[in-house]
Design a protein around this motif. Structure first.
Motif, mmCIF file in Angstrom:
data_model
loop_
_atom_site.group_PDB
_atom_site.id
_atom_site.type_symbol
_atom_site.label_atom_id
_atom_site.label_comp_id
_atom_site.label_asym_id
_atom_site.label_seq_id
_atom_site.Cartn_x
_atom_site.Cartn_y
_atom_site.Cartn_z
ATOM 1 N N VAL A 120 -69.411 30.683 -1.698
ATOM 2 C CA VAL A 120 -70.380 29.790 -0.997
ATOM 3 C C VAL A 120 -71.189 30.094 0.200
ATOM 4 N N ASP A 121 -70.297 30.952 1.190
ATOM 5 C CA ASP A 121 -70.926 31.610 2.119
ATOM 6 C C ASP A 121 -72.075 32.684 1.635
ATOM 7 N N VAL A 122 -71.713 33.216 0.432
ATOM 8 C CA VAL A 122 -72.946 34.193 -0.199
ATOM 9 C C VAL A 122 -74.226 33.384 -0.515
ATOM 10 N N LEU A 123 -73.735 32.118 -1.260
ATOM 11 C CA LEU A 123 -74.814 31.397 -1.806
ATOM 12 C C LEU A 123 -75.553 30.558 -0.528
ATOM 13 N N ARG A 124 -74.888 30.208 0.557
ATOM 14 C CA ARG A 124 -75.519 30.188 1.711
ATOM 15 C C ARG A 124 -76.615 30.691 2.252
ATOM 16 N N VAL A 144 -70.947 42.174 -2.541
ATOM 17 C CA VAL A 144 -71.911 41.198 -2.500
ATOM 18 C C VAL A 144 -72.738 40.885 -3.875
ATOM 19 N N LYS A 145 -72.916 42.203 -4.701
ATOM 20 C CA LYS A 145 -73.574 42.110 -5.846
ATOM 21 C C LYS A 145 -72.669 41.418 -6.842
ATOM 22 N N ASN A 146 -71.538 41.669 -6.676
ATOM 23 C CA ASN A 146 -70.141 40.972 -7.585
ATOM 24 C C ASN A 146 -70.160 39.546 -7.454
ATOM 25 N N HIS A 147 -70.246 39.335 -6.280
ATOM 26 C CA HIS A 147 -70.172 37.917 -5.806
ATOM 27 C C HIS A 147 -71.540 36.884 -6.182
ATOM 28 N N VAL A 148 -72.783 37.838 -6.228
ATOM 29 C CA VAL A 148 -73.773 37.212 -6.762
ATOM 30 C C VAL A 148 -73.935 36.920 -8.297
ATOM 31 N N SER A 149 -73.452 37.794 -8.832
ATOM 32 C CA SER A 149 -73.197 37.782 -10.382
ATOM 33 C C SER A 149 -72.385 36.553 -10.903
ATOM 34 N N ASN A 153 -78.963 41.304 -0.274
ATOM 35 C CA ASN A 153 -77.707 41.833 -0.275
ATOM 36 C C ASN A 153 -77.255 42.518 0.497
ATOM 37 N N ARG A 154 -78.202 43.495 1.356
ATOM 38 C CA ARG A 154 -77.751 44.336 2.441
ATOM 39 C C ARG A 154 -77.564 43.333 3.623
ATOM 40 N N GLU A 155 -78.345 42.263 3.911
ATOM 41 C CA GLU A 155 -78.120 41.434 4.982
ATOM 42 C C GLU A 155 -76.954 40.665 4.991
ATOM 43 N N ILE A 156 -76.719 40.195 3.602
ATOM 44 C CA ILE A 156 -75.569 39.385 3.269
ATOM 45 C C ILE A 156 -74.250 40.087 3.523
ATOM 46 N N ALA A 157 -74.383 41.433 3.196
ATOM 47 C CA ALA A 157 -73.113 42.259 3.560
ATOM 48 C C ALA A 157 -72.973 42.655 4.992
ATOM 49 N N LEU A 217 -72.595 29.104 -12.026
ATOM 50 C CA LEU A 217 -73.491 27.593 -11.915
ATOM 51 C C LEU A 217 -74.450 27.734 -13.044
ATOM 52 N N GLY A 218 -74.634 28.652 -13.822
ATOM 53 C CA GLY A 218 -75.394 28.738 -14.907
ATOM 54 C C GLY A 218 -76.798 28.876 -14.494
ATOM 55 N N LEU A 219 -77.123 29.768 -13.645
ATOM 56 C CA LEU A 219 -78.389 30.200 -13.118
ATOM 57 C C LEU A 219 -78.735 31.535 -13.416
ATOM 58 N N ARG A 220 -80.286 31.567 -13.662
ATOM 59 C CA ARG A 220 -80.762 32.904 -14.129
ATOM 60 C C ARG A 220 -81.043 33.974 -13.197
ATOM 61 N N ASP A 221 -81.277 33.706 -12.037
ATOM 62 C CA ASP A 221 -81.366 34.769 -11.031
ATOM 63 C C ASP A 221 -81.330 34.237 -9.735
#
Length: 217
Positions: free
Chosen positions: A162-166, A188-193, A174-178, A199-203
């Motif tokens: 949820v923190d990553v999604l926010r 971060v990349k793993n969390h995004v994937s 990704n760098r800024e999130i990290a 959530l069934g999202l494309r990108d």
């Protein structure tokens, strides 16, 4: 009033105060490309004048005895929808602005504008751009702003996801999130994937939209 020129914007000025409407009409008639083809003391007269003269635009006061400008705007949109209406008034309250827009007005201006600004606003309105006085625009924005709801947290995600999604919703890389969450970019990349899959999202663009739609900012 000047004769209508071949390329002139034909304008009707509607205001219940005779001095005001005649002054506005006289000032506009001096502007290149604008011809005042009628004046009206109330909303009913404004509609009739616009229909009879084939006006392109009505400068309409909001509050007039014998037919207010908002009701007249609705009537004109039904009888002659190609004729634009721009409200010209001293009232900048939210109710008047919102009702005028709902009635079909293409702008909302206050009477303290210089004549040249008013002429420019008329020309711009005729190109399809809605015209707002800054004070009216601020009132309309405040009136239409939805009440801020509590974020709708997706129960399929972990707290960290949820923190990553926010942060995705805020447009972070990704760098800024990290850096913000003290994680590696790989993590971060793993969390995004996982977020995209759960959530069934494309990108990540869809993820950002998802986050914003749910108040995760």
């Amino acid at each position: 009033m000047e004769d209508e020129g071949a390329q002139s914007i034909r304008v009707v000025v509607a205001d219940d105060q005779r001095l005001v409407r005649e002054s506005i009409a006289a000032l506009l008639d001096l502007q290149e490309g604008i011809a005042v083809v009628g004046t009206a003391a109330d909303g009913r007269e404004a509609v009739e004048a616009a229909v009879e003269t084939g006006a392109d635009l009505v400068l309409m006061d909001v509050r007039m005895p014998g037919g207010d400008g908002i009701a007249a705007t609705r009537a004109l949109r039904e009888r002659r929808p190609e004729c634009l209406v721009v409200m010209l008034t001293t009232f900048d309250d939210q109710d008047s602005i919102v009702e005028a827009m709902r009635a079909g007005a293409r702008g909302y201006l206050l009477k303290d504008r210089p004549s040249q600004d008013l002429a420019d606003a008329i020309r711009t309105a005729c190109t399809g751009v809605v015209q707002f006085d800054p004070a009216a625009a601020a009132s309309l924005t405040a009136a239409l702003a939805p009440a801020r709801a509590e974020p709708q947290l997706p129960d399929r995600l972990s707290d960290r996801e949820v923190d990553v999604l926010r942060l995705l919703g805020a447009g972070a890389t990704n760098r800024e999130i990290a850096a913000r969450l003290y994680l590696s970019e790989g993590t971060v990349k793993n969390h995004v994937s996982r977020i995209l899959a759960r959530l069934g999202l494309r990108d990540r663009t869809q993820a950002a939209i998802y986050a914003r739609d749910r108040g995760l900012r």
